[in-house]
Design a protein around this motif. Structure first.
Motif, PDB file in Angstrom:
ATOM      1  N   HIS A 119       6.650  12.880   4.423  1.00  9.21           N
ATOM      2  CA  HIS A 119       6.544  13.084   2.975  1.00  9.21           C
ATOM      3  C   HIS A 119       5.094  12.862   2.582  1.00  9.21           C
ATOM      4  O   HIS A 119       4.255  12.607   3.458  1.00  9.21           O
ATOM      5  N   ASP A 123       0.413   6.695   1.910  1.00  6.92           N
ATOM      6  CA  ASP A 123       0.283   6.056   3.220  1.00  6.92           C
ATOM      7  C   ASP A 123       0.750   6.975   4.356  1.00  6.92           C
ATOM      8  O   ASP A 123       0.835   6.550   5.505  1.00  6.92           O
ATOM      9  N   HIS A 124       1.034   8.225   4.040  1.00  6.67           N
ATOM     10  CA  HIS A 124       1.438   9.205   5.058  1.00  6.67           C
ATOM     11  C   HIS A 124       0.525  10.431   5.047  1.00  6.67           C
ATOM     12  O   HIS A 124       0.275  11.033   6.083  1.00  6.67           O
ATOM     13  N   ASP A 219      10.143   7.230   6.249  1.00  3.99           N
ATOM     14  CA  ASP A 219      10.407   5.963   5.567  1.00  3.99           C
ATOM     15  C   ASP A 219      11.892   5.694   5.343  1.00  3.99           C
ATOM     16  O   ASP A 219      12.250   4.726   4.674  1.00  3.99           O
ATOM     17  N   HIS A 264       6.759   1.981   9.855  1.00  2.42           N
ATOM     18  CA  HIS A 264       5.845   0.918   9.426  1.00  2.42           C
ATOM     19  C   HIS A 264       6.007  -0.394  10.192  1.00  2.42           C
ATOM     20  O   HIS A 264       5.474  -1.423   9.775  1.00  2.42           O
TER      21      HIS A 264
HETATM   22 ZN   LIG Z   1       5.420   4.774   3.885  1.00  2.00          ZN
END
Ligand SMILES: [Zn+2]
Length: 285
Positions: A119, A123-124, A219, A264
């Motif tokens: 997505h 942070d991706h 996630d 993560h």
């Molecule tokens: Zn994430």
């Protein structure tokens, strides 16, 4: 803790396909937000060693470099090199961004054919551009769901807060050339499966080798405790969808013995799922 100086783990999937874990640094997220609806009484003991004074957990930025006979696929890009100093401090972002982490692991970013992202949260998708604004993976096609591009640039104020929209606008054209709709086999053995849940256009990535199948649930599978379908984060925009799709995909993963890479998890990100009453258990390998 940062563990991103080299390839930390790699696996031969058979039939000429390999996958290597590349950690593109770490950041910190509010522990309560990561556990969403789950009472602290149930999760406190799981994180006593790692919770910091600001009630945050260390989150690794796990990326995968998949080599297949048909091409090189990078899964996820982490936070990247373009975050302002102030935000770097606020997020507790440390370690090597994706390009430096790949190079340290002996991979040339220019050799990547496909960049697939679960997505488009910061942070991706943060590692698509270098600090000077050039493409980090100049030859690559960028693959996310078309619906994810649409929602990422929506004007709902919660969406505006979860995506780095100014950065996404810079790569929108590059991304829309490679966007996909639905379940697609990108190159032989590498497929994306739309999941929704965490974000509207969230997708899982499946790599099928001759011997092993490796799954990256983005996630929906952040940390070992994500194996419980009902343990969804406060960041999941569509939690009922998360619960449903986790139950279904994790069931397939358990039945077929897929290798799982958590998005993560800093310490033990590789494992397998097994059924455990009305939930699943993540067993690190
Ligand atoms: Zn994430």
């Amino acid at each position: 803790m940062t563990t991103n100086d080299a390839v930390d783990w790699s696996v031969d999937l058979g039939g000429g396909s390999r996958a290597a874990l590349i950690q593109a640094g770490t950041f910190r997220s509010d522990a309560g937000a990561l556990f969403g609806p789950v009472p602290r009484l149930l999760w406190d003991r799981l994180v006593t060693d790692e919770i910091d004074n600001d009630n945050r957990l260390l989150q690794a930025l796990n990326c995968l470099l998949v080599e297949t006979p048909a091409g090189r696929v990078l899964i996820e890009t982490g936070i990247g090199e373009r975050l302002p100093e102030k935000v770097v401090a606020m997020r507790g972002y440390e370690g090597k961004p994706i390009v430096a982490a790949m190079e340290a692991a002996g991979f040339e970013p220019g050799s990547v054919d496909l960049v697939v992202m679960s997505h488009l949260h910061f942070d991706h998708a943060g590692g698509l551009l270098r600090s000077d604004g050039s493409k980090a993976f100049p030859r690559a096609r960028i693959v996310a769901q078309r619906g994810e591009w649409e929602i990422a640039l929506d004007d709902n104020s919660r969406i505006v807060a979860s995506y780095d929209q100014p950065e996404l606008r810079l790569v929108r054209e590059w991304g829309s050339d490679g966007a996909v709709e639905g379940e697609v086999e990108l190159v032989p053995g590498v497929s994306v499966i739309p999941t929704g849940g965490h974000s509207k256009g969230h997708q899982a990535i499946l790599v099928r080798g001759a011997d092993e199948t490796l799954a990256f649930f983005g996630d929906l599978g952040m940390r070992p405790w994500s194996a419980n379908p009902r343990w969804v984060t406060a960041f999941d925009d569509f939690p009922l969808d998360s619960v449903e799709v986790k139950g279904e995909l994790f069931g397939r993963a358990a039945d077929e013995g897929w290798l799982i890479v958590l998005s993560h998890e800093p310490v033990m990100p590789i494992g397998r799922l097994s059924s455990d009453r009305d939930r699943f258990r993540f067993d690190p390998v």
